[in-house]
Design a protein around this motif. Structure first.
Motif, PDB file in Angstrom:
ATOM      1  N   ARG A  59       0.863  -1.206   0.014  1.00  0.00           N
ATOM      2  CA  ARG A  59      -0.050  -0.096   0.099  1.00  0.00           C
ATOM      3  C   ARG A  59       0.903   1.155   0.003  1.00  0.00           C
ATOM      4  NH1 ARG A  59      -3.665  -2.495   3.861  1.00  0.00           N
ATOM      5  NH2 ARG A  59      -2.395  -1.282   5.677  1.00  0.00           N
ATOM      6  N   ALA A  60       2.006   1.195   0.736  1.00  0.00           N
ATOM      7  CA  ALA A  60       2.804   2.381   0.758  1.00  0.00           C
ATOM      8  C   ALA A  60       3.490   2.606  -0.625  1.00  0.00           C
ATOM      9  CB  ALA A  60       3.851   2.426   1.960  1.00  0.00           C
ATOM     10  N   ALA A  61       3.850   1.355  -1.090  1.00  0.00           N
ATOM     11  CA  ALA A  61       4.663   1.600  -2.363  1.00  0.00           C
ATOM     12  C   ALA A  61       3.806   2.209  -3.496  1.00  0.00           C
ATOM     13  CB  ALA A  61       5.106   0.212  -2.895  1.00  0.00           C
ATOM     14  N   MET A  62       2.481   1.986  -3.472  1.00  0.00           N
ATOM     15  CA  MET A  62       1.627   2.669  -4.493  1.00  0.00           C
ATOM     16  C   MET A  62       1.048   3.752  -4.014  1.00  0.00           C
ATOM     17  SD  MET A  62      -0.509  -1.027  -5.671  1.00  0.00           S
ATOM     18  CE  MET A  62       0.331  -2.616  -5.981  1.00  0.00           C
ATOM     19  N   LYS A  63       1.647   4.447  -3.217  1.00  0.00           N
ATOM     20  CA  LYS A  63       1.015   5.843  -2.993  1.00  0.00           C
ATOM     21  C   LYS A  63       1.668   6.691  -4.029  1.00  0.00           C
ATOM     22  CE  LYS A  63       1.111   9.579   0.397  1.00  0.00           C
ATOM     23  NZ  LYS A  63       1.711   9.904   1.817  1.00  0.00           N
ATOM     24  N   GLY A  64       0.688   7.265  -4.538  1.00  0.00           N
ATOM     25  CA  GLY A  64       0.911   8.212  -5.819  1.00  0.00           C
ATOM     26  C   GLY A  64       1.247   7.515  -7.155  1.00  0.00           C
ATOM     27  N   VAL A  65       0.993   6.323  -7.300  1.00  0.00           N
ATOM     28  CA  VAL A  65       1.068   5.394  -8.541  1.00  0.00           C
ATOM     29  C   VAL A  65      -0.056   5.417  -9.200  1.00  0.00           C
ATOM     30  CG1 VAL A  65       1.713   2.987  -9.071  1.00  0.00           C
ATOM     31  CG2 VAL A  65       3.039   4.152  -7.465  1.00  0.00           C
ATOM     32  N   ASP A  66      -0.140   5.446 -10.565  1.00  0.00           N
ATOM     33  CA  ASP A  66      -1.243   5.162 -11.452  1.00  0.00           C
ATOM     34  C   ASP A  66      -1.105   4.064 -12.172  1.00  0.00           C
ATOM     35  OD1 ASP A  66       0.535   6.063 -13.484  1.00  0.00           O
ATOM     36  OD2 ASP A  66      -0.218   8.056 -13.032  1.00  0.00           O
ATOM     37  N   THR A  67       0.096   3.362 -12.581  1.00  0.00           N
ATOM     38  CA  THR A  67       0.475   2.290 -13.447  1.00  0.00           C
ATOM     39  C   THR A  67       1.407   1.302 -12.572  1.00  0.00           C
ATOM     40  OG1 THR A  67       0.142   3.514 -15.376  1.00  0.00           O
ATOM     41  CG2 THR A  67       1.259   1.851 -15.670  1.00  0.00           C
ATOM     42  N   ALA A 101      -5.918   0.375  -4.302  1.00  0.00           N
ATOM     43  CA  ALA A 101      -5.061   1.825  -4.496  1.00  0.00           C
ATOM     44  C   ALA A 101      -5.588   2.699  -5.862  1.00  0.00           C
ATOM     45  CB  ALA A 101      -3.582   1.651  -4.842  1.00  0.00           C
ATOM     46  N   GLY A 102      -6.653   2.036  -6.711  1.00  0.00           N
ATOM     47  CA  GLY A 102      -7.160   2.728  -7.525  1.00  0.00           C
ATOM     48  C   GLY A 102      -6.310   2.749  -8.944  1.00  0.00           C
ATOM     49  N   ILE A 103      -5.317   2.047  -8.948  1.00  0.00           N
ATOM     50  CA  ILE A 103      -4.589   1.844 -10.200  1.00  0.00           C
ATOM     51  C   ILE A 103      -5.202   2.064 -11.268  1.00  0.00           C
ATOM     52  CG2 ILE A 103      -2.524   0.595 -11.001  1.00  0.00           C
ATOM     53  CD1 ILE A 103      -1.868   2.029  -8.428  1.00  0.00           C
ATOM     54  N   GLU A 104      -4.630   2.477 -12.261  1.00  0.00           N
ATOM     55  CA  GLU A 104      -5.394   2.949 -13.629  1.00  0.00           C
ATOM     56  C   GLU A 104      -5.279   1.751 -14.650  1.00  0.00           C
ATOM     57  OE1 GLU A 104      -4.731   6.543 -15.065  1.00  0.00           O
ATOM     58  OE2 GLU A 104      -5.411   7.605 -13.092  1.00  0.00           O
ATOM     59  N   HIS A 105      -3.664   1.215 -14.630  1.00  0.00           N
ATOM     60  CA  HIS A 105      -3.556   0.153 -15.377  1.00  0.00           C
ATOM     61  C   HIS A 105      -2.355  -0.745 -14.950  1.00  0.00           C
ATOM     62  CE1 HIS A 105      -3.352  -0.439 -20.107  1.00  0.00           C
ATOM     63  NE2 HIS A 105      -3.653  -1.610 -19.560  1.00  0.00           N
ATOM     64  N   PHE A 106      -2.735  -1.858 -15.128  1.00  0.00           N
ATOM     65  CA  PHE A 106      -2.032  -2.870 -14.323  1.00  0.00           C
ATOM     66  C   PHE A 106      -1.414  -3.858 -15.547  1.00  0.00           C
ATOM     67  CE2 PHE A 106      -0.848  -7.155 -12.372  1.00  0.00           C
ATOM     68  CZ  PHE A 106      -0.278  -6.548 -10.963  1.00  0.00           C
ATOM     69  N   PHE A 107      -0.051  -3.969 -15.470  1.00  0.00           N
ATOM     70  CA  PHE A 107       0.565  -4.619 -16.655  1.00  0.00           C
ATOM     71  C   PHE A 107       1.298  -5.977 -16.029  1.00  0.00           C
ATOM     72  CE2 PHE A 107       0.451  -0.638 -18.571  1.00  0.00           C
ATOM     73  CZ  PHE A 107      -0.042  -0.870 -19.940  1.00  0.00           C
ATOM     74  N   PHE A 108       1.137  -6.997 -16.710  1.00  0.00           N
ATOM     75  CA  PHE A 108       1.817  -8.391 -16.306  1.00  0.00           C
ATOM     76  C   PHE A 108       2.370  -9.213 -17.308  1.00  0.00           C
ATOM     77  CE2 PHE A 108       1.089 -12.918 -15.176  1.00  0.00           C
ATOM     78  CZ  PHE A 108       2.082 -13.022 -14.046  1.00  0.00           C
ATOM     79  N   LEU A 109       3.489  -9.649 -17.189  1.00  0.00           N
ATOM     80  CA  LEU A 109       4.085 -10.454 -18.018  1.00  0.00           C
ATOM     81  C   LEU A 109       4.064 -11.741 -17.733  1.00  0.00           C
ATOM     82  CD1 LEU A 109       5.865 -10.457 -20.702  1.00  0.00           C
ATOM     83  CD2 LEU A 109       8.090 -10.282 -19.017  1.00  0.00           C
ATOM     84  N   SER A 110       3.400 -12.652 -18.665  1.00  0.00           N
ATOM     85  CA  SER A 110       3.177 -13.995 -18.592  1.00  0.00           C
ATOM     86  C   SER A 110       3.834 -14.798 -19.696  1.00  0.00           C
ATOM     87  CB  SER A 110       1.740 -14.472 -18.711  1.00  0.00           C
ATOM     88  OG  SER A 110       1.636 -15.646 -18.356  1.00  0.00           O
ATOM     89  N   HIS A 111       3.762 -16.129 -20.018  1.00  0.00           N
ATOM     90  CA  HIS A 111       4.258 -16.730 -21.051  1.00  0.00           C
ATOM     91  C   HIS A 111       3.330 -17.610 -21.975  1.00  0.00           C
ATOM     92  CE1 HIS A 111       8.234 -17.109 -19.377  1.00  0.00           C
ATOM     93  NE2 HIS A 111       7.816 -17.840 -18.164  1.00  0.00           N
ATOM     94  N   LEU A 112       3.642 -17.745 -23.179  1.00  0.00           N
ATOM     95  CA  LEU A 112       2.777 -18.300 -24.083  1.00  0.00           C
ATOM     96  C   LEU A 112       2.844 -19.632 -23.705  1.00  0.00           C
ATOM     97  CD1 LEU A 112       4.353 -17.344 -27.576  1.00  0.00           C
ATOM     98  CD2 LEU A 112       2.228 -16.836 -26.657  1.00  0.00           C
ATOM     99  N   GLY A 113       1.579 -20.189 -23.793  1.00  0.00           N
ATOM    100  CA  GLY A 113       1.225 -21.394 -23.034  1.00  0.00           C
ATOM    101  C   GLY A 113       0.834 -21.664 -21.621  1.00  0.00           C
ATOM    102  N   ALA A 114       0.753 -20.500 -21.106  1.00  0.00           N
ATOM    103  CA  ALA A 114       0.320 -20.635 -19.692  1.00  0.00           C
ATOM    104  C   ALA A 114      -1.173 -21.119 -19.723  1.00  0.00           C
ATOM    105  CB  ALA A 114       0.039 -18.990 -19.214  1.00  0.00           C
ATOM    106  N   ASP A 115      -1.362 -21.909 -18.798  1.00  0.00           N
ATOM    107  CA  ASP A 115      -2.428 -22.839 -18.566  1.00  0.00           C
ATOM    108  C   ASP A 115      -2.739 -23.530 -17.331  1.00  0.00           C
ATOM    109  OD1 ASP A 115      -4.748 -24.514 -18.690  1.00  0.00           O
ATOM    110  OD2 ASP A 115      -3.841 -25.439 -20.637  1.00  0.00           O
TER     111      ASP A 115
END
Length: 306
Positions: A59-67, A101-115
């Motif tokens: 929560r502290a790390a996301m203070k002022g963060v939007d992405t 925290a109301g983050i506007e956009h969350f990006f995540f890196l996954s793998h082809l074949g994730a199942d």
């Protein structure tokens, strides 16, 4: 403000560098450790220190963060990896904190074949992490990426170190014919940054890979051409390769590759080759075009050109 987890990793360092070069304020999340973090040199970033399971710290790390760019993963720790705690539970906690925290956009890196039904731990963990993000309520973009290559990578540099360790023959798991789709790290990061600047990719799972399909045999040939090393490919049962790798790692504690590379090469990991040109208007680099860095992996005493 943009928060990057895994910002000291191979892909994270490149992402942080490019974000800062664009004038974006960046904060990177570091787990508590006695080791000095491998932050990008000469790149001004804020630092927040907490684990992925520290609710108050997140929560502290996301203070002022939007992405948020969530790249942190334990898969490269091989047998020492706790995929459940880091990749699954850690992602769940980060996504939950982002939603709160109301983050506007969350990006995540996954793998082809994730199942979620995969027999392979990394691919199953990535799918469970994806599910946690989708159900968190935070706006997201998930990149299911092909194997990423570039200076400091894990798979291709690891294969090069393994070739150096085995002076005559290289033991292929099976016939070495399964296909992967290598993607240049700068191309991957460019796609992520383009998605950052557009709402067109919100709440989507994007499968992306490079401009070609390559088998392990073909990859080894490119590594040979880049490094000058020559090895005789010898087909062995994948289980035999796994047993040898596990024995070596437990005995000497520095096997060149994570054991999860065998899982990644257990079947084809591909998507349509026109995905990046079609979706991002970018022509991705081919592996052989950017493989010069591997000669510095095969011979660490070689000085890299400035």
């Amino acid at each position: 403000m943009i928060l990057v987890t895994g910002g000291t990793g191979f892909i994270g360092r490149e992402l942080v560098r490019q974000l800062v070069s664009m004038g974006k304020p960046v904060r990177t999340l570091l787990r508590p450790s006695t080791n000095s973090p491998a932050l990008p040199k000469g790149v001004p970033v804020e630092v927040a220190v907490c684990s992925l399971l520290d609710e108050r710290g997140l929560r502290a790390a996301m203070k002022g963060v939007d992405t948020v760019f969530h790249l942190a993963s334990a898969e490269h720790q091989s047998t020492g990896a706790d995929l459940t705690q880091v990749d699954v539970e850690g992602t769940h906690q980060v996504a939950l904190a982002a939603a709160q925290a109301g983050i506007e956009h969350f990006f995540f890196l996954s793998h082809l074949g994730a199942d979620r039904a995969s027999a392979y731990p990394v691919l199953r963990a990535k799918a469970l992490a994806e599910s946690a993000i989708v159900h968190s309520g935070v706006p997201y973009t998930i990149f299911r990426s092909g194997a990423v290559f570039g200076p400091g990578d894990y798979l291709f540099s690891g294969l090069t170190r393994l070739m150096r360790m085995l002076p005559i023959a290289f033991f292929l798991p099976g016939d070495g014919g399964h296909l992967v789709q290598p993607i240049w790290v700068e191309d991957l990061v460019t796609c992520m940054l383009m998605a950052l600047e557009s709402n067109a990719y919100e709440n989507q799972v994007l499968s992306i890979g490079g401009a070609e399909y390559l088998s392990l045999r073909e990859i080894l040939k490119i590594i040979e051409n880049a490094t000058g090393m020559r090895r005789i490919p010898v087909e062995v049962y994948p289980a035999t390769v796994r047993v040898f790798a596990l024995w070596y790692e437990q005995t000497f504690h520095h096997f060149p590759l994570s054991l999860f590379w065998l899982d990644y090469l257990s079947s084809d990991r591909t998507c349509p080759v026109d995905t990046i040109p079609r979706m991002f208007g970018l022509m991705p680099a081919r592996f052989n075009q950017q493989s010069e860095y591997l000669k510095y992996v095969s011979n660490p005493k070689t000085k890299r050109k400035q």
